[in-house]
Design a protein around this motif. Structure first.
Motif, PDB file in Angstrom:
ATOM      1  N   LYS A   1      -7.144   9.653   8.136  1.00  0.00           N
ATOM      2  CA  LYS A   1      -7.232   8.570   9.037  1.00  0.00           C
ATOM      3  C   LYS A   1      -5.853   7.856   9.155  1.00  0.00           C
ATOM      4  O   LYS A   1      -5.586   7.370  10.323  1.00  0.00           O
ATOM      5  N   LEU A   2      -5.175   8.045   8.488  1.00  0.00           N
ATOM      6  CA  LEU A   2      -3.805   7.161   8.486  1.00  0.00           C
ATOM      7  C   LEU A   2      -2.562   8.023   8.769  1.00  0.00           C
ATOM      8  O   LEU A   2      -2.410   9.053   8.287  1.00  0.00           O
ATOM      9  N   ASP A   3      -1.744   7.660   9.537  1.00  0.00           N
ATOM     10  CA  ASP A   3      -0.458   8.446   9.855  1.00  0.00           C
ATOM     11  C   ASP A   3       0.709   8.062   8.638  1.00  0.00           C
ATOM     12  O   ASP A   3       0.847   6.948   8.200  1.00  0.00           O
ATOM     13  N   LYS A   4       1.038   9.237   8.323  1.00  0.00           N
ATOM     14  CA  LYS A   4       1.817   9.228   6.895  1.00  0.00           C
ATOM     15  C   LYS A   4       3.232   8.572   7.221  1.00  0.00           C
ATOM     16  O   LYS A   4       3.854   7.815   6.122  1.00  0.00           O
ATOM     17  N   ALA A   5       3.621   8.511   8.510  1.00  0.00           N
ATOM     18  CA  ALA A   5       4.936   7.640   8.538  1.00  0.00           C
ATOM     19  C   ALA A   5       4.887   6.192   8.783  1.00  0.00           C
ATOM     20  O   ALA A   5       5.941   5.286   9.131  1.00  0.00           O
ATOM     21  N   LYS A   6       3.551   5.789   9.120  1.00  0.00           N
ATOM     22  CA  LYS A   6       3.438   4.369   9.386  1.00  0.00           C
ATOM     23  C   LYS A   6       3.901   3.494   8.294  1.00  0.00           C
ATOM     24  O   LYS A   6       3.823   3.775   6.794  1.00  0.00           O
ATOM     25  N   ILE A   7       4.767   2.365   8.435  1.00  0.00           N
ATOM     26  CA  ILE A   7       5.376   1.469   7.486  1.00  0.00           C
ATOM     27  C   ILE A   7       4.388   0.193   7.494  1.00  0.00           C
ATOM     28  O   ILE A   7       4.230  -0.450   8.537  1.00  0.00           O
ATOM     29  N   ILE A   8       4.112  -0.109   6.557  1.00  0.00           N
ATOM     30  CA  ILE A   8       3.187  -1.324   6.340  1.00  0.00           C
ATOM     31  C   ILE A   8       3.853  -2.335   5.008  1.00  0.00           C
ATOM     32  O   ILE A   8       4.681  -2.003   4.469  1.00  0.00           O
ATOM     33  N   LYS A   9       3.624  -3.924   5.268  1.00  0.00           N
ATOM     34  CA  LYS A   9       3.798  -4.700   4.500  1.00  0.00           C
ATOM     35  C   LYS A   9       2.733  -5.011   3.531  1.00  0.00           C
ATOM     36  O   LYS A   9       1.456  -5.533   4.183  1.00  0.00           O
ATOM     37  N   PRO A  10       2.657  -4.926   2.375  1.00  0.00           N
ATOM     38  CA  PRO A  10       1.364  -5.327   1.367  1.00  0.00           C
ATOM     39  C   PRO A  10       1.269  -6.909   1.632  1.00  0.00           C
ATOM     40  O   PRO A  10       2.069  -7.662   1.410  1.00  0.00           O
ATOM     41  N   SER A  11       0.036  -7.141   1.315  1.00  0.00           N
ATOM     42  CA  SER A  11      -0.352  -8.650   1.196  1.00  0.00           C
ATOM     43  C   SER A  11      -0.121  -8.954  -0.199  1.00  0.00           C
ATOM     44  O   SER A  11       0.183  -8.236  -1.080  1.00  0.00           O
ATOM     45  N   ALA A  12      -0.099 -10.407  -0.496  1.00  0.00           N
ATOM     46  CA  ALA A  12       0.017 -10.762  -1.620  1.00  0.00           C
ATOM     47  C   ALA A  12      -1.062 -10.284  -2.744  1.00  0.00           C
ATOM     48  O   ALA A  12      -0.813  -9.926  -3.571  1.00  0.00           O
ATOM     49  N   GLU A  13      -2.384 -10.298  -2.080  1.00  0.00           N
ATOM     50  CA  GLU A  13      -3.421  -9.813  -2.963  1.00  0.00           C
ATOM     51  C   GLU A  13      -3.179  -8.392  -3.173  1.00  0.00           C
ATOM     52  O   GLU A  13      -3.542  -7.988  -4.561  1.00  0.00           O
ATOM     53  N   ALA A  14      -2.631  -7.477  -2.248  1.00  0.00           N
ATOM     54  CA  ALA A  14      -2.367  -6.224  -2.815  1.00  0.00           C
ATOM     55  C   ALA A  14      -1.407  -6.212  -4.068  1.00  0.00           C
ATOM     56  O   ALA A  14      -1.387  -5.179  -4.872  1.00  0.00           O
ATOM     57  N   CYS A  15      -0.390  -6.893  -3.823  1.00  0.00           N
ATOM     58  CA  CYS A  15       0.799  -6.984  -4.733  1.00  0.00           C
ATOM     59  C   CYS A  15       0.399  -7.491  -6.164  1.00  0.00           C
ATOM     60  O   CYS A  15       1.044  -7.232  -7.220  1.00  0.00           O
ATOM     61  N   ASN A  16      -0.723  -8.069  -6.378  1.00  0.00           N
ATOM     62  CA  ASN A  16      -1.169  -8.568  -7.618  1.00  0.00           C
ATOM     63  C   ASN A  16      -2.232  -8.329  -8.194  1.00  0.00           C
ATOM     64  O   ASN A  16      -2.855  -8.964  -8.828  1.00  0.00           O
ATOM     65  N   VAL A  17      -2.785  -6.960  -7.858  1.00  0.00           N
ATOM     66  CA  VAL A  17      -3.860  -6.433  -8.221  1.00  0.00           C
ATOM     67  C   VAL A  17      -3.857  -6.108  -9.595  1.00  0.00           C
ATOM     68  O   VAL A  17      -2.656  -5.813 -10.218  1.00  0.00           O
ATOM     69  N   GLU A  18      -4.546  -6.462 -10.833  1.00  0.00           N
ATOM     70  CA  GLU A  18      -4.723  -6.124 -12.130  1.00  0.00           C
ATOM     71  C   GLU A  18      -4.942  -4.549 -12.416  1.00  0.00           C
ATOM     72  O   GLU A  18      -4.880  -3.732 -11.613  1.00  0.00           O
TER      73      GLU A  18
END
Length: 381
Positions: free
Chosen positions: A100-117
């Protein structure tokens, strides 16, 4: 293999030839369907051809040893028992999102993603991550943060979980319910040793999946144009001959789980285990050895089924001049050998006819019966 498999199993069962350790699960009087992959896989104890070499001992509550090439299940214990999957659920995340996802796509993670336990690759809120990097982190170092970031790239958690559960149903992994994209424990989440082997087999058919689970060491981006090195958590990579991957997992409630695949002499064996209290690496090696030694020499106790076939569009055919065309149902693609025997309880084609605007149309659908009854998850340790 269909009828041949049924005949072999029937003969062994009648002769008392299959070793069945432990009681069969209770069945209601109205439950006339077999579990996915064959009736014997509904047993909670060990099922194996007694003509085979003795199975290695394992402390896992459930396991499956399967021939990935033919789909034959060579041995199993409580194959459809539902347990918390921990990070082995990330196999389904990868199988769902890689196409489903383009391997080359650049994304910016959310604060929620960065702070997952839990286990994490260490994401920061910078637009520096490719989908390719996150998929590596997901499968190599079990990044819970990478899983959430990938879900965000796919349109959010709700959409991703819907996609994952739809993919599980398509693969006929009917014991599997995804409540998170990373496998962190959540009420209602479950999988089984059978489903994990089934989903891993589907993943191994994809070259990108094989790359992600088989990479030992890779660079991961960091802010400021820097990077750091991450190493695969699979301890059998580079240590067990022919090891391909796939994924391990652990939480205090789920305990240890693992799915591994190895290839030797052109043949691939898959081993999945669930709910193991200690170190399982040596036991997995022994189960893989047993699988390679036994494939082609023992009667299968079940099979890893094929995905649900996609319905083909109807084909218009000619009619009387001036009359609406009549739609003819396309012939379904034949099932792969050994994947849809009568023992598997697969659905039947259903035809219906009706008048629409004065024209006769014929449609067809596939009716699939429920192949298993859920069992409650085991109590937390």
């Amino acid at each position: 293999m269909g009828m041949k498999f049924v005949s072999a199993v029937s003969a062994l069962a009648l002769a008392g030839g299959l070793t069945l350790v432990g009681p069969a699960p209770a069945r209601s009087a109205s439950d006339d369907t077999a579990p996915v992959g064959g009736a014997l896989l509904g047993r909670r104890g060990v099922v194996v051809d007694p003509a085979a070499k003795a199975l290695p001992k394992t402390e896992a509550s459930a396991f499956v040893v399967a021939d990935a090439d033919t789909g034959e299940v060579l041995a199993a214990k409580d194959a459809h028992g539902r347990f918390l999957p921990a990070s082995t659920l990330k196999i389904l995340t990868a199988v769902t999102l890689i196409p489903k996802l383009d391997k080359a796509k650049i994304i910016k993670p959310s604060a929620e993603a960065c702070n997952v336990e839990g286990s994490a690759v260490g994401l920061t809120q910078h637009r520096i991550y490719r989908v390719h990097d996150l998929l590596r982190a997901l499968m190599m170092v079990s990044g819970n943060d990478a899983a959430v970031a990938l879900a965000e790239a796919n349109g959010g958690l709700a959409r991703t979980l819907a996609d994952m559960n739809a993919e599980a149903r398509r693969l006929q992994a009917l014991d599997t319910v995804a409540k998170t994209p990373n496998g962190l424990d959540k009420p209602g989440q479950s999988s089984s040793a059978y489903d994990l082997a089934l989903i891993a087999r589907a993943g191994l058919a994809n070259a990108d999946f094989r790359e992600y689970v088989g990479t030992k060491v890779a660079n991961f981006p960091a802010p400021g144009g820097k990077h750091y090195e991450m190493a695969n958590h699979n301890r059998l990579l580079g240590r067990y001959p022919g090891m391909i991957g796939v994924k391990n997992g652990w939480t205090t409630k789920a305990l240890g789980s693992f799915v591994g695949a190895a290839k030797r002499g052109g043949h691939t064996i898959i081993v999945s285990i669930m709910r193991h209290e200690g170190s399982f690496w040596e036991e997995v090696k022994q189960l893989l050895d047993w699988g390679f030694a036994s494939r082609g020499h023992v009667a299968a106790v079940g099979s890893l089924v094929q995905p649900v076939p996609e319905a083909r569009p109807t084909k218009p055919v000619g009619g009387p001049p001036g009359a609406p065309p009549v739609a003819r149902a396309a012939t379904p693609a034949p099932a792969a050998s050994g994947q849809n025997s009568p023992l598997l309880g697969t659905g039947a084609l259903v035809a219906a006819a009706g008048l629409l605007g004065g024209g006769l149309w014929i449609a067809y659908g596939v009716r699939r019966r429920s192949r298993r009854r859920g069992r409650p998850l085991p109590p937390s340790p």
